[in-house]
Write a protein that holds these residues in place. Structure first.
Motif, PDB file in Angstrom:
ATOM      1  N   UNK A 130       0.824  -1.211   0.000  1.00 50.94           N
ATOM      2  CA  UNK A 130       0.000   0.000   0.000  1.00 50.94           C
ATOM      3  C   UNK A 130       0.861   1.266   0.000  1.00 50.94           C
ATOM      4  N   UNK A 131       1.875   1.402   0.880  1.00 49.71           N
ATOM      5  CA  UNK A 131       2.767   2.558   0.728  1.00 49.71           C
ATOM      6  C   UNK A 131       3.479   2.571  -0.622  1.00 49.71           C
ATOM      7  N   UNK A 132       3.801   1.407  -1.157  1.00 44.65           N
ATOM      8  CA  UNK A 132       4.413   1.372  -2.495  1.00 44.65           C
ATOM      9  C   UNK A 132       3.482   2.012  -3.515  1.00 44.65           C
ATOM     10  N   UNK A 133       2.202   1.643  -3.466  1.00 42.01           N
ATOM     11  CA  UNK A 133       1.225   2.262  -4.359  1.00 42.01           C
ATOM     12  C   UNK A 133       1.111   3.755  -4.082  1.00 42.01           C
ATOM     13  N   UNK A 134       1.111   4.122  -2.809  1.00 45.79           N
ATOM     14  CA  UNK A 134       1.028   5.538  -2.448  1.00 45.79           C
ATOM     15  C   UNK A 134       2.186   6.342  -3.013  1.00 45.79           C
ATOM     16  N   UNK A 135       3.383   5.785  -2.994  1.00 44.80           N
ATOM     17  CA  UNK A 135       4.551   6.475  -3.561  1.00 44.80           C
ATOM     18  C   UNK A 135       4.400   6.635  -5.068  1.00 44.80           C
ATOM     19  N   UNK A 136       3.879   5.622  -5.731  1.00 41.53           N
ATOM     20  CA  UNK A 136       3.683   5.720  -7.183  1.00 41.53           C
ATOM     21  C   UNK A 136       2.669   6.816  -7.509  1.00 41.53           C
TER      22      UNK A 136
END
Length: 544
Positions: A130-136
């Protein structure tokens, strides 16, 4: 990529740190992200050091600054770099904040120790997506100016909302919990709820990263993002302080509560042969004298026991029901218990994790838990996973109740029952019945004994307390091993018993506060705030 001025870069010290993070690569970059995320867990209970959240969120800004120079396009290096940094930061944050889940695998280690790596490493690894998606998402709107923190808030805030809703949701240890535990700042939940606090926390704790972008004379006054974050911090503090000062606790007349916290070890709790002794201990503890006006059960109106209080089906134990009826002398008992329909063997009948209201030996009302814990209380995609050898991770599989509904107990206001995990879902704690009436009391029965003296029970307690602030409703929380408490509709803990202690909590029932702004608007609050933040992020992106 945001540029540090030569004058600030030349001085070294703190200003050299952003450059090092921006330019970091390979395992150095991953280690920086992981460490920053892990430090952020210090902002969560039981540590509650809110400034620790500066570490992951300022670092996130600099990691995304670094990603901005690593290629372009959705398939390019910039987005892959952003996703990787977000994953490692999230992995560090969730590993440091959720390692205690492994304790549940060791309660019956002979059966479930195999699942320890899945709980301690596998879940944080999955949640880090989820943070990975948020960074993208943030990278898609990234800019070189101070408004880029709005891109971070939009991306990470949206990802946190998704984490709280996808696949039944797991909104545990949201970034906004750093504000929820920070004194009057937590009162902001009455306006914007948990996910609104997520957005506020990201803006506030990421803002320091933008101050080093400018020269000494323009670090703050000309930094719109930093001024916005500071104003937000001041506004939340002022609102919370005034709200608490203007509303002293008031109480419901004629209600005297007793909460029983048995502190029963989890490994003994589900042995049916211990049933008679467990009930004997419950009744003895419940009748303990604590004050001249509380000499035992005779001096209370309502006795409340925790989740899953018995290692057997109470309704099928007439001797136990008779013993309870004799001891309670007509007083109301509200208790956690397993409830069955049919034969309850999981094939021809159903078995529920329930709250039961008893007077004498009569069952007056019940509530069946509706929001079950994946892999703990039920197996998602069971038809697909069980043939592959995947099973639940702790003892006990339950059937799902019919949904949130009020519970009625004589002498108490309308109750919103919350069994364990159900207390962590923002906006779902106080459903309105078909007759249009809101509950006036949150009742959370739980058993955190699976997790021992780890951060887990403290984190669970903090999230349940936040539901009281969001809804403006008093919360009565009864836990097997703690923390049991009576909390008013402003989140003030009036009476409590610490984690790991055996005893009772006596107290009066607070009245409900006025319906909060968040309770009235519910699900509309977060989309409105997110749209505003997206607009500011887009402005920064357009300006370059």
């Amino acid at each position: 990529m945001a540029q540090l001025s030569q004058s600030t870069a030349a001085r070294g010290g703190l200003t050299s740190l952003p450059e090092r993070i921006i330019l970091a690569d390979g395992w150095t970059r991953r280690l920086v992200a992981f460490t920053a995320g892990a430090v952020g867990a210090l902002a969560l209970p039981p540590f509650d050091f809110a400034p620790a959240m500066v570490a992951p969120l300022t670092t996130a800004v600099w990691l995304l600054d670094g990603a901005a120079g690593r290629g372009a396009g959705l398939r390019g290096g910039a987005f892959l770099s952003a996703a990787g940094a977000g994953w490692w930061l999230g992995f560090g944050y969730f590993l440091a904040g959720l390692w205690w889940l492994g304790a549940a695998m060791l309660v019956e280690a002979d059966q479930f120790a195999w699942a320890l790596p899945l709980a301690v490493l596998g879940l944080p690894a999955a949640l880090a997506l989820f943070p990975a998606l948020g960074f993208v998402l943030a990278r898609a709107l990234w800019s070189s100016g101070s408004l880029r923190i709005f891109a971070l808030a939009a991306g990470l805030g949206a990802a946190e909302w998704l984490r709280g809703h996808m696949l039944t949701g797991f909104p545990w240890n949201d970034f906004g919990m750093a504000l929820a535990q920070a004194g009057p700042l937590g009162q902001g939940a009455a306006l914007i709820g948990l996910h609104g606090l997520d957005l506020a926390a990201i803006l506030i704790f990421a803002a320091p990263a933008t101050i080093v972008d400018r020269g000494p004379g323009e670090r703050f006054l000309s930094n719109g993002a930093a001024r916005t974050a500071a104003a937000l911090l001041v506004a939340l503090t002022a609102y919370g302080t005034l709200r608490l000062a203007a509303h002293p606790t008031e109480y419901v007349d004629g209600v005297k509560l007793r909460l029983m916290q048995p502190n029963l070890p989890q490994d003994a709790k589900f042995r049916p042969d211990n049933g008679p002794q467990i009930l004997h201990d419950y009744l003895g503890l419940s009748d303990r004298a604590t004050a001249p006006d509380r000499t035992g059960i005779a001096d209370v109106t309502h006795l409340i026991w925790p989740e899953s209080a018995f290692p057997y089906i109470l309704s099928r134990e007439p001797q136990a029901l008779s013993a309870i009826a004799r001891a309670l002398q007509g007083k109301i008992l509200i208790t956690g218990a397993a409830r069955v329909e049919g034969d309850g063997d999981g094939r021809r009948g159903k078995i529920f994790n329930s709250i039961e209201v008893l007077q004498g030996a009569r069952l007056l009302a019940f509530y069946d838990k509706a929001h079950l814990v994946p892999f703990g209380e039920y197996l998602p995609l069971e038809g697909l996973l069980r043939p592959l050898g995947v099973s639940h991770l702790v003892p006990g599989i339950w059937d799902q109740g019919q949904g949130p509904r009020a519970l009625v107990a004589p002498g108490l206001p309308r109750i919103a029952p919350l069994i364990c995990y159900e207390a962590i879902f923002s906006g779902e704690a106080a459903p309105i019945d078909k007759d249009g009436k809101r509950p006036e009391l949150l009742l959370n029965l739980t058993n955190d004994g699976w997790f021992g003296r780890t951060p887990g029970p403290y984190q669970h307690f903090a999230q349940a307390r936040l539901r009281a602030i969001e809804e403006g409703l008093p919360l009565v929380r009864v836990a097997n091993t703690g923390i049991s408490a009576i909390i008013d509709g402003y989140g003030r803990v009036l009476e409590s018993l610490p984690l790991g202690e055996k005893g009772v909590v006596d107290g009066r029932l607070p009245t409900a506060a006025a319906e909060t702004f968040f309770a009235r608007l519910g699900g509309f609050v977060f989309p409105i705030l997110l749209a505003l933040i997206l607009a500011l992020a887009a402005r920064g992106w357009w300006r370059g």
